[in-house]
Design an enzyme around this catalytic site. Structure first.
Site, PDB file in Angstrom:
ATOM      1  N   HIS A 302       1.070  -1.309   0.203  1.00  0.00           N
ATOM      2  CA  HIS A 302      -0.044   0.206   0.046  1.00  0.00           C
ATOM      3  C   HIS A 302       1.032   1.173   0.051  1.00  0.00           C
ATOM      4  O   HIS A 302       1.834   1.231   0.635  1.00  0.00           O
ATOM      5  CB  HIS A 302      -0.922  -0.062   1.354  1.00  0.00           C
ATOM      6  CG  HIS A 302      -2.273   0.900   1.044  1.00  0.00           C
ATOM      7  ND1 HIS A 302      -2.008   2.207   1.474  1.00  0.00           N
ATOM      8  CD2 HIS A 302      -3.307   0.554   0.783  1.00  0.00           C
ATOM      9  CE1 HIS A 302      -3.134   2.891   1.177  1.00  0.00           C
ATOM     10  NE2 HIS A 302      -3.907   1.942   0.689  1.00  0.00           N
ATOM     11  N   ASP A 359      -7.916  -5.475   0.247  1.00  0.00           N
ATOM     12  CA  ASP A 359      -8.431  -6.217  -0.926  1.00  0.00           C
ATOM     13  C   ASP A 359      -7.954  -7.752  -0.831  1.00  0.00           C
ATOM     14  O   ASP A 359      -8.606  -8.565  -1.631  1.00  0.00           O
ATOM     15  CB  ASP A 359      -7.848  -5.648  -2.316  1.00  0.00           C
ATOM     16  CG  ASP A 359      -8.345  -4.442  -2.658  1.00  0.00           C
ATOM     17  OD1 ASP A 359      -9.796  -4.198  -2.411  1.00  0.00           O
ATOM     18  OD2 ASP A 359      -7.816  -3.512  -3.126  1.00  0.00           O
TER      19      ASP A 359
HETATM   20  N1  ACO Z   1       3.908  -7.567  -4.690  1.00  0.00           N
HETATM   21  C1  ACO Z   1       5.024  -7.759  -4.798  1.00  0.00           C
HETATM   22  N2  ACO Z   1       6.197  -6.597  -4.745  1.00  0.00           N
HETATM   23  C2  ACO Z   1       5.468  -5.594  -4.195  1.00  0.00           C
HETATM   24  C3  ACO Z   1       3.702  -5.351  -4.282  1.00  0.00           C
HETATM   25  C4  ACO Z   1       3.366  -6.638  -4.240  1.00  0.00           C
HETATM   26  N3  ACO Z   1       1.923  -6.685  -4.012  1.00  0.00           N
HETATM   27  N4  ACO Z   1       3.778  -3.982  -3.842  1.00  0.00           N
HETATM   28  C5  ACO Z   1       4.971  -3.668  -3.848  1.00  0.00           C
HETATM   29  N5  ACO Z   1       6.118  -4.188  -4.172  1.00  0.00           N
HETATM   30  C6  ACO Z   1       7.445  -3.816  -4.056  1.00  0.00           C
HETATM   31  C7  ACO Z   1       7.784  -3.215  -5.614  1.00  0.00           C
HETATM   32  O1  ACO Z   1       7.871  -4.257  -6.545  1.00  0.00           O
HETATM   33  C8  ACO Z   1       9.058  -2.307  -5.194  1.00  0.00           C
HETATM   34  O2  ACO Z   1      10.119  -3.191  -4.961  1.00  0.00           O
HETATM   35  P1  ACO Z   1      11.350  -2.800  -5.391  1.00  0.00           P
HETATM   36  O3  ACO Z   1      12.138  -1.761  -4.294  1.00  0.00           O
HETATM   37  O4  ACO Z   1      12.329  -3.762  -5.344  1.00  0.00           O
HETATM   38  O5  ACO Z   1      11.609  -2.062  -6.813  1.00  0.00           O
HETATM   39  C9  ACO Z   1       8.599  -1.968  -3.491  1.00  0.00           C
HETATM   40  O6  ACO Z   1       7.733  -3.094  -3.021  1.00  0.00           O
HETATM   41  C10 ACO Z   1       7.808  -0.699  -3.554  1.00  0.00           C
HETATM   42  O7  ACO Z   1       6.866  -0.840  -4.316  1.00  0.00           O
HETATM   43  P2  ACO Z   1       6.007   0.403  -5.251  1.00  0.00           P
HETATM   44  O8  ACO Z   1       5.421  -0.373  -6.310  1.00  0.00           O
HETATM   45  O9  ACO Z   1       6.957   1.613  -5.384  1.00  0.00           O
HETATM   46  O10 ACO Z   1       4.804   0.764  -4.006  1.00  0.00           O
HETATM   47  P3  ACO Z   1       3.638   2.035  -4.518  1.00  0.00           P
HETATM   48  O11 ACO Z   1       3.578   2.634  -3.137  1.00  0.00           O
HETATM   49  O12 ACO Z   1       4.132   2.662  -5.782  1.00  0.00           O
HETATM   50  O13 ACO Z   1       2.540   0.858  -5.012  1.00  0.00           O
HETATM   51  C11 ACO Z   1       0.557  -0.498  -4.732  1.00  0.00           C
HETATM   52  C12 ACO Z   1       1.624   0.553  -3.892  1.00  0.00           C
HETATM   53  C13 ACO Z   1       0.230   0.000  -6.079  1.00  0.00           C
HETATM   54  C14 ACO Z   1      -0.498  -0.828  -3.734  1.00  0.00           C
HETATM   55  C15 ACO Z   1       1.593  -1.846  -4.692  1.00  0.00           C
HETATM   56  O14 ACO Z   1       2.101  -2.159  -3.603  1.00  0.00           O
HETATM   57  C16 ACO Z   1       0.817  -2.763  -5.574  1.00  0.00           C
HETATM   58  O15 ACO Z   1       0.784  -2.821  -6.679  1.00  0.00           O
HETATM   59  N6  ACO Z   1       0.139  -3.778  -5.012  1.00  0.00           N
HETATM   60  C17 ACO Z   1      -0.609  -4.668  -5.577  1.00  0.00           C
HETATM   61  C18 ACO Z   1      -2.158  -4.141  -6.073  1.00  0.00           C
HETATM   62  C19 ACO Z   1      -2.932  -3.865  -4.861  1.00  0.00           C
HETATM   63  O16 ACO Z   1      -3.206  -4.661  -3.844  1.00  0.00           O
HETATM   64  N7  ACO Z   1      -3.558  -2.880  -4.869  1.00  0.00           N
HETATM   65  C20 ACO Z   1      -4.615  -2.384  -3.903  1.00  0.00           C
HETATM   66  C21 ACO Z   1      -3.947  -1.461  -2.948  1.00  0.00           C
HETATM   67  S1  ACO Z   1      -5.285  -0.855  -1.845  1.00  0.00           S
HETATM   68  C22 ACO Z   1      -6.470  -0.078  -2.602  1.00  0.00           C
HETATM   69  O17 ACO Z   1      -6.133   0.589  -3.682  1.00  0.00           O
HETATM   70  C23 ACO Z   1      -7.740  -0.090  -2.270  1.00  0.00           C
END
Ligand code: ACO
Length: 424
Positions: A302, A359
């Site tokens: 998140h 979620d």
């Molecule tokens: N699975 C695996 N790796 C992840 C995940 C995940 N779900 N989420 C983040 N990471 C990793 C990224 O690859 C990144 O790794 P790195 O540093 O090696 O490059 C690091 O964690 C930081 O992640 P970001 O993508 O920069 O985080 P951001 O804050 O931009 O994204 C998000 C947040 C979009 C929610 C992301 O965690 C994600 O895609 N999660 C899965 C989708 C999801 O569940 N969305 C619902 C969110 S809640 C809502 O909107 C109601």
């Protein structure tokens, strides 16, 4: 702590006010930055930008705290109803008996949609995604209520209409997709009971909603009620800031919510769990794929929560309770729990502070309630409706409101001469 910050740029010093919120959050006020210095800020994804001063929702992602108007989410989930929490979010206080009754009545008497709109459903293919139908239908409501074109946050009828009709639209869309006749709302049922009946009743038999399912649905919707300035809420505010009407702003919010990185993640979680189940249940191999960046663990991570999302905790408990009540066993819940167990003990997730978000378990509860997978995000939208309305209303009541219009840093070509087509 100091209440000013200093920017030193090009040999000049610029004092900048530091604003402190009621929970101690601090922000540098840059509202005069460009006028004073010629500079703008660059903050892709708006991760450091406060777009509003808001008194609706407080969340502390480091500590896993979520409160609506000061009330902890677990207390509301346990003790309140969706209608009461909607009132709280929109009007800022818990209603007394007569206020709640009046609000309930408004929702009850605005639950029908214009018969003309009912025929719209026939124009959509039965396989059309319900989020596209929901968004189109909510926007279409503005055609039926022309006075909404002059937005007035004090006109409670539009607020009641959109909050109430959205559940009728969602249920009608479902009935259309499965080829059953629509079921009209019944005024003696409450908000959630009415929705379940419109979803599952058929004209041939009586239907009374199961009180446990009604309770679970109330809790689910409350947990989704608001989440401050996320992608869809910011969309509602941005669209509403141009004085577009409430229905248009909410319709845009629904579309922003649809994406799998936002509300669409609940559908993506179930598809991910089904994929793991169908390929023999190799969740360890799947988790290796996540760490190798071949897969993404949907429902994890998140932008704001760097600790356990309190909503996910409540949903996990609810999934267990509801399945037990219905006498169901869902193997996808087992897979989800295995994935969570691995993630919480694995350095990849610990270092990146990735925890289950709202979620991760909501889809299991939706499945138990009989909601088809492609309607999960619709359910999220129903829950988020009071939050979007509250944020739209708060924005309109703010005397300092301005149209939302970010700046950019242009990195394209500088001026060049037009080249005729035969010379390119
Ligand atoms: N699975 C695996 N790796 C992840 C995940 C995940 N779900 N989420 C983040 N990471 C990793 C990224 O690859 C990144 O790794 P790195 O540093 O090696 O490059 C690091 O964690 C930081 O992640 P970001 O993508 O920069 O985080 P951001 O804050 O931009 O994204 C998000 C947040 C979009 C929610 C992301 O965690 C994600 O895609 N999660 C899965 C989708 C999801 O569940 N969305 C619902 C969110 S809640 C809502 O909107 C109601």
């Amino acid at each position: 702590m100091s209440d000013t910050a200093k920017l030193i740029y090009d040999g000049n010093e610029y004092p900048l006010n530091v604003i402190t919120g009621t929970e101690g959050e601090r922000a540098i006020d840059i509202r005069t930055l460009r006028a004073d210095t010629g500079l703008v800020t660059l903050d892709s994804g708006y991760a450091n930008t406060g777009a509003a001063e808001s008194s609706i929702t407080f969340l502390n992602g480091e500590q896993g705290v979520l409160r609506y108007r000061g009330y902890p989410i677990d207390q509301l989930a346990e003790c309140s109803t969706f209608v009461e929490t909607s009132y709280l979010l929109i009007f800022g206080k818990l209603p007394n008996h007569s206020e709640l009754e009046e609000f309930r009545q408004m929702l009850t008497y605005h639950s029908m949609i214009h018969e003309g709109m009912r025929h719209f459903f026939e124009g959509f293919p039965a396989t059309g995604h319900p989020m596209s139908i929901l968004s189109s239908m909510v926007c279409s409501l503005s055609a039926y209520y022309p006075d909404c074109l002059d937005p007035d946050a004090g006109n409670l009828k539009h607020i009641a209409r959109v909050l109430s009709k959205v559940r009728t639209i969602a249920a009608f869309a479902y009935k259309h997709s499965i080829g059953q006749p629509v079921i009209y709302p019944r005024n003696d049922l409450d908000y959630c009971g009415n929705f379940l009946r419109m979803m599952y009743a058929v004209p041939a038999e009586p239907y009374e909603p199961d009180p446990e399912m009604v309770k679970a649905l109330n809790m689910l919707l409350i947990l989704h009620g608001d989440h401050e300035q996320n992608c869809s809420t910011s969309t509602v505010r941005l669209v509403g800031s141009s004085n577009a009407n409430l229905y248009a702003a909410i319709s845009a919010g629904i579309l922003a919510l649809w994406g799998p990185l936002h509300g669409g993640a609940n559908q993506a979680v179930i598809e991910m769990l089904e994929g793991i189940r169908d390929s023999g249940g190799d969740y360890k191999g799947f988790m290796q794929g996540v760490k190798d960046k071949r897969e993404r663990l949907m429902g994890f991570g998140h932008r704001v929560y760097k600790n356990y999302d309190p909503r996910a905790k409540l949903l996990q408990g609810m999934a267990d309770r509801l399945l037990a009540h219905l006498g169901l066993h869902d193997p996808l819940l087992d897979i989800a729990k295995h994935l969570e167990q691995i993630a919480l003990a694995d350095d990849y997730f610990i270092e990146r502070r990735l925890y289950p978000n709202v979620d991760f378990y909501s889809g299991i509860v939706y499945r138990a309630l009989g909601i088809p997978t492609n309607m999960f995000t619709v359910m999220f939208a129903l829950g988020r409706m009071p939050g979007w309305i509250a944020q739209w209303r708060e924005m309109h009541l703010d005397p300092g409101r301005r149209i939302g219009r970010p700046r950019q840093i242009y990195v394209g070509e500088t001026e060049r001469e037009y080249v005729p087509i035969d010379k390119r």
